[in-house]
Design an enzyme around this catalytic site. Structure first.
Site, mmCIF file in Angstrom:
data_model
loop_
_atom_site.group_PDB
_atom_site.id
_atom_site.type_symbol
_atom_site.label_atom_id
_atom_site.label_comp_id
_atom_site.label_asym_id
_atom_site.label_seq_id
_atom_site.Cartn_x
_atom_site.Cartn_y
_atom_site.Cartn_z
ATOM 1 N N ASP A 1 0.832 -1.191 0.000
ATOM 2 C CA ASP A 1 0.000 0.000 0.000
ATOM 3 C C ASP A 1 0.871 1.247 0.000
ATOM 4 O O ASP A 1 1.971 1.258 0.546
ATOM 5 C CB ASP A 1 -0.886 0.011 1.254
ATOM 6 C CG ASP A 1 -2.039 0.985 1.152
ATOM 7 O OD1 ASP A 1 -2.173 1.634 0.102
ATOM 8 O OD2 ASP A 1 -2.803 1.091 2.121
ATOM 9 N N ARG B 1 -3.137 2.576 -9.576
ATOM 10 C CA ARG B 1 -2.570 3.873 -9.202
ATOM 11 C C ARG B 1 -1.232 4.136 -9.890
ATOM 12 O O ARG B 1 -0.193 4.232 -9.226
ATOM 13 C CB ARG B 1 -2.437 4.014 -7.688
ATOM 14 C CG ARG B 1 -3.748 3.935 -6.951
ATOM 15 C CD ARG B 1 -3.580 4.230 -5.472
ATOM 16 N NE ARG B 1 -4.858 4.170 -4.768
ATOM 17 C CZ ARG B 1 -5.008 4.383 -3.468
ATOM 18 N NH1 ARG B 1 -3.966 4.677 -2.721
ATOM 19 N NH2 ARG B 1 -6.203 4.312 -2.917
#
Length: 284
Positions: free
Chosen positions: A97, A152
Site C-alpha cells: 500500500d 494507481r
C-alpha cells in the site's frame, strides 16, 4: 535502442543536479551539498529518510538499505507543502500500500526513470476529497516502468499530472485513475494489458467546497495500447478541459512509442550504480 534522458551524466551523481524535467525541473539536488545516507527503515531518527528530508540544506539522499516485502515501511510520503522535488531511478517492489503518496499541497515534483513492481497501490496524488488545497499539486512522471503493479499509476485528485514515455504493463484493476477535478495529460506512453483491459478509470467524488461530485479528465496523445488495452476515454471531454504541459515548461525529452522504448525502460529504469563525487562530503 533508444536512450533515457540525462544519459550524458549517467556516471556522475553531482552532474545530475538541475537536470530534472517537467514540474520538478527546479530541483537542484545536492549540487552544493553533502550526501545523506539512509541506513535504516525507521520512521524517524538518525539514518532515517525522515531525518534527511527535514534538513534545510541541499542534500543528495542515497539509500544504503533496501525495503519491500517483510519490512514494516509505508513507501515514500511527500507532505506537507513540499516543493521542487525530483525522485529519480528508485527501484520499489513488493509493497502492499501507498508506495509514493504526494499530498497536502506538495507540488512541482518530477518522478523519473523509476521501477515499480509487484505491489498493490502504487502512487496516490491527493489523499482525500476534503483536501481542496491540493488543487495546487503539479507532478510530472516520465520514463518509469510499472511492472505488474495493481493500480494507481497514478491515481490523482485535484491536481495536474503529465505522464510521458512510461511503460505500464499487466495491471490488476486499472492503469491510471482521474478523480475529483483532476487533469491528466498522457503522452506517448505504452500501456500493455494483462487480464484487465481498462487503462483509464474515473472515480467520482465531491470536493468539500463544491455542491456536486465530479470525476477527473484524461487526454491521451500518442499513447500505444497493446494486448487489448482499452483507453476508455470520456468522449465529451475536449482538449480545452485539460492543461497542456507547454503552458508550464517549454521542452521535455520524449520519443514516439516503440519496441526500442520498451527495451530501454525494462533495462535502464530503477536503481543504477553511480559514481559518488570525488569531493565526498557526508552529512552527519
Amino acid at each position: 535502442m533508444g536512450s533515457l534522458p540525462y544519459g550524458d551524466v549517467e556516471n556522475s551523481l553531482r552532474a545530475l543536479a538541475g537536470r530534472a524535467e517537467g514540474f520538478g525541473r527546479f530541483a537542484m539536488g545536492g549540487l552544493h551539498g553533502p550526501l545523506y545516507f539512509v541506513t535504516n527503515l525507521s520512521d524517524d531518527g538518525p539514518g532515517s529518510l525522515r531525518e534527511g528530508c527535514r534538513r534545510k540544506e541541499p542534500l543528495w539522499i542515497v539509500f544504503e538499505v533496501s525495503g519491500g516485502r517483510g519490512h514494516d515501511v509505508d513507501g515514500i510520503q511527500i507532505k506537507p507543502k513540499s516543493r521542487h522535488i525530483w525522485i529519480d531511478r528508485c527501484s520499489l517492489s513488493d509493497f502492499d500500500d501507498g508506495l509514493i503518496d504526494i499530498t497536502r499541497q506538495s507540488t512541482d515534483i518530477t518522478v523519473s526513470r523509476c521501477y515499480f513492481s509487484r505491489h498493490d497501490k502504487t502512487m496516490l496524488i491527493g489523499a482525500d476529497p476534503s483536501h481542496v488545497e491540493d488543487r495546487c499539486i503539479r507532478v510530472t512522471i516520465h520514463h518509469c516502468f510499472f511492472d505488474g503493479t495493481r493500480q494507481r499509476h497514478p491515481r490523482l485528485r485535484f491536481g495536474k499530472v503529465h505522464l510521458y514515455n512510461n511503460y505500464t504493463r499487466n495491471w490488476g484493476i486499472y492503469a491510471v485513475c482521474a478523480s475529483v477535478e483532476s487533469q491528466i495529460y498522457s503522452q506517448c506512453n505504452i500501456y500493455e494489458a494483462g487480464q484487465k483491459k481498462k487503462t483509464f478509470e474515473y472515480y467520482t467524488e465531491k470536493a468539500a467546497d463544491k455542491p456536486e461530485a465530479k470525476s477527473g479528465v484524461i487526454i491521451s496523445e500518442g499513447d500505444l495500447f497493446l494486448n487489448g488495452a482499452q483507453a476508455c476515454l470520456l468522449t465529451e471531454v475536449g482538449d480545452d478541459h485539460v492543461f497542456h504541459p507547454s503552458a508550464y515548461y517549454p521542452t521535455w525529452t520524449m520519443e514516439a512509442t516503440s519496441d526500442s522504448l520498451k527495451d530501454v525502460l525494462r533495462i535502464c529504469t530503477g536503481w543504477q550504480s553511480i559514481a559518488r563525487p570525488a569531493d565526498l562530503m557526508v552529512a552527519t
